[in-house]
Design a protein around this motif. Structure first.
Motif, PDB file in Angstrom:
ATOM      1  N   THR A  63      34.539  37.917  68.338  1.00 42.83           N
ATOM      2  CA  THR A  63      35.143  38.696  67.252  1.00 42.83           C
ATOM      3  C   THR A  63      35.588  40.075  67.708  1.00 42.83           C
ATOM      4  O   THR A  63      36.548  40.628  67.174  1.00 42.83           O
ATOM      5  N   SER A 118      39.573  24.953  70.278  1.00 43.16           N
ATOM      6  CA  SER A 118      39.002  25.273  68.965  1.00 43.16           C
ATOM      7  C   SER A 118      37.636  24.636  68.725  1.00 43.16           C
ATOM      8  O   SER A 118      37.388  24.072  67.668  1.00 43.16           O
ATOM      9  N   ASP A 120      35.045  26.481  68.692  1.00 43.19           N
ATOM     10  CA  ASP A 120      34.321  27.612  68.137  1.00 43.19           C
ATOM     11  C   ASP A 120      35.312  28.416  67.311  1.00 43.19           C
ATOM     12  O   ASP A 120      36.292  27.868  66.821  1.00 43.19           O
ATOM     13  N   THR A 121      35.071  29.707  67.160  1.00 48.47           N
ATOM     14  CA  THR A 121      35.955  30.534  66.322  1.00 48.47           C
ATOM     15  C   THR A 121      37.018  31.259  67.141  1.00 48.47           C
ATOM     16  O   THR A 121      37.626  32.213  66.654  1.00 48.47           O
ATOM     17  N   THR A 122      37.269  30.820  68.354  1.00 48.12           N
ATOM     18  CA  THR A 122      38.186  31.525  69.243  1.00 48.12           C
ATOM     19  C   THR A 122      39.538  31.815  68.604  1.00 48.12           C
ATOM     20  O   THR A 122      40.009  32.954  68.606  1.00 48.12           O
ATOM     21  N   GLN A 124      40.466  31.646  65.448  1.00 50.89           N
ATOM     22  CA  GLN A 124      40.334  32.501  64.268  1.00 50.89           C
ATOM     23  C   GLN A 124      40.210  33.956  64.687  1.00 50.89           C
ATOM     24  O   GLN A 124      40.807  34.851  64.080  1.00 50.89           O
ATOM     25  N   ASN A 125      39.419  34.198  65.735  1.00 52.97           N
ATOM     26  CA  ASN A 125      39.224  35.559  66.224  1.00 52.97           C
ATOM     27  C   ASN A 125      40.515  36.144  66.786  1.00 52.97           C
ATOM     28  O   ASN A 125      40.822  37.323  66.578  1.00 52.97           O
ATOM     29  N   SER A 128      42.687  37.134  63.868  1.00 56.04           N
ATOM     30  CA  SER A 128      42.190  38.355  63.212  1.00 56.04           C
ATOM     31  C   SER A 128      42.484  39.589  64.047  1.00 56.04           C
ATOM     32  O   SER A 128      42.895  40.630  63.515  1.00 56.04           O
ATOM     33  N   VAL A 164      43.232  25.579  64.031  1.00 61.19           N
ATOM     34  CA  VAL A 164      43.749  26.731  63.294  1.00 61.19           C
ATOM     35  C   VAL A 164      45.244  26.597  63.024  1.00 61.19           C
ATOM     36  O   VAL A 164      45.712  26.772  61.897  1.00 61.19           O
TER      37      VAL A 164
END
Length: 301
Positions: A63, A118, A120-122, A124-125, A128, A164
């Motif tokens: 993040t 994808s 994990d949250t890679t 999405q991070n 963001s 994503v």
């Protein structure tokens, strides 16, 4: 005289044609994904079995923009190893030297890529961070991937987003990587419309940056047809099959089966090469890098 000139002209034309084929073949992709810590891999076998492209699986983006290398310990445990913190490389010299060694000395390797996926949250991070800060050279994303490229001597970035599918941030991120000096590739198994949109936008901004498609033709992508994807994306693809494995044996491909598949795809679609998904399976099961690599070098000289 006229007959002699016709033969000379014909021979000259054949010479040019042969030269063209030689030039194209020199860039035919013969690839393999490397799962598990590359320090544990058989470097000599990887460098001398005919593969010219290695894809290291995988890097994650946290993040705060830091980068971690998701690898595997000697006992098989998952290891999330920090490699870039606050925009600076912290992954250690041993790992950097190992990765850089793939293209040094006696080797067939010409291109080393790093893959993001994808699991994990890679992504999405990434979305963001781009929405908050953009992709300028002063951003943490830019600094992080610049530091990783310099430390590991990377040639390209491989996008394996499987969840994503955000066009705007994907294009911005790709253009940023191109500015750093990476080439850009993808490893899709579905959603061809998304990837076609991304390719069109990247091509319009940075021509020739988006240069390789490693198409998954196994597991979730088992029904994929390379010809259909080539038509959709407007470029040759590199079909990828999964080597013999114990995780999903039904999705495994023997060397003989790989030869048949790649030969068929080459003759039908003139694909850009071939390659393998390899979850450390070749070494784990005692298969042969040389045999799998040989299937590629025989079909894609």
């Amino acid at each position: 005289m006229c007959s002699h000139m016709s033969i000379s002209t014909m021979l000259f034309g054949l010479f040019l044609l042969a030269s063209t084929f030689t030039s194209v073949d020199a860039f035919t992709v013969k690839s393999i994904f490397l799962f598990k810590d590359v320090i544990q891999s058989n470097t000599t076998a990887l460098k001398t079995s005919g593969f010219n492209t290695l894809l290291i699986f995988r890097i994650g983006v946290l993040t705060n923009g830091d980068l971690v290398y998701y690898s595997t310990g000697s006992a098989g445990e998952a290891v999330d190893a920090p490699v870039v913190t606050n925009g600076s490389y912290v992954g250690g010299a041993a790992l950097a030297d190992k990765i850089k060694s793939f293209k040094s000395g006696t080797t067939d390797i010409e291109r080393v890529e790093i893959s993001l996926v994808s699991h994990d949250t890679t992504f999405q991070n990434i979305r963001s961070l781009i929405n908050a800060d953009g992709v300028g050279s002063d951003t943490i994303l830019y600094k992080g991937f610049d530091a990783l490229k310099a430390a590991w001597g990377l040639d390209a970035f491989n996008n394996d987003d499987e969840s994503v599918y955000d066009v705007s941030s994907t294009v911005s991120f790709g253009v940023m990587l191109g500015d750093i000096g990476y080439k850009y590739s993808i490893a899709p198994y579905t959603n061809s419309g998304f990837w076609s949109n991304v390719k069109s936008q990247i091509d319009a901004t940075v021509p020739e940056l988006f240069d390789t498609v490693y198409l998954q033709v196994y597991d979730g992508g088992a029904s994929n047809d390379p010809g259909t994807w080539q038509d959709t994306l407007g470029m040759p693809v590199v079909p990828i099959v999964w080597v013999t494995n114990d995780a999903k044996p039904s999705q495994g491909t023997t060397v003989a089966q790989a030869r048949t598949k790649f030969s068929d795809w080459s003759s039908q679609y003139q694909v850009a090469g071939g390659g393998y998904w390899n979850d450390y399976d070749i070494e784990k099961l005692g298969s042969s890098y040389e045999s799998y690599g040989g299937a590629l070098t025989d079909i894609f000289p």
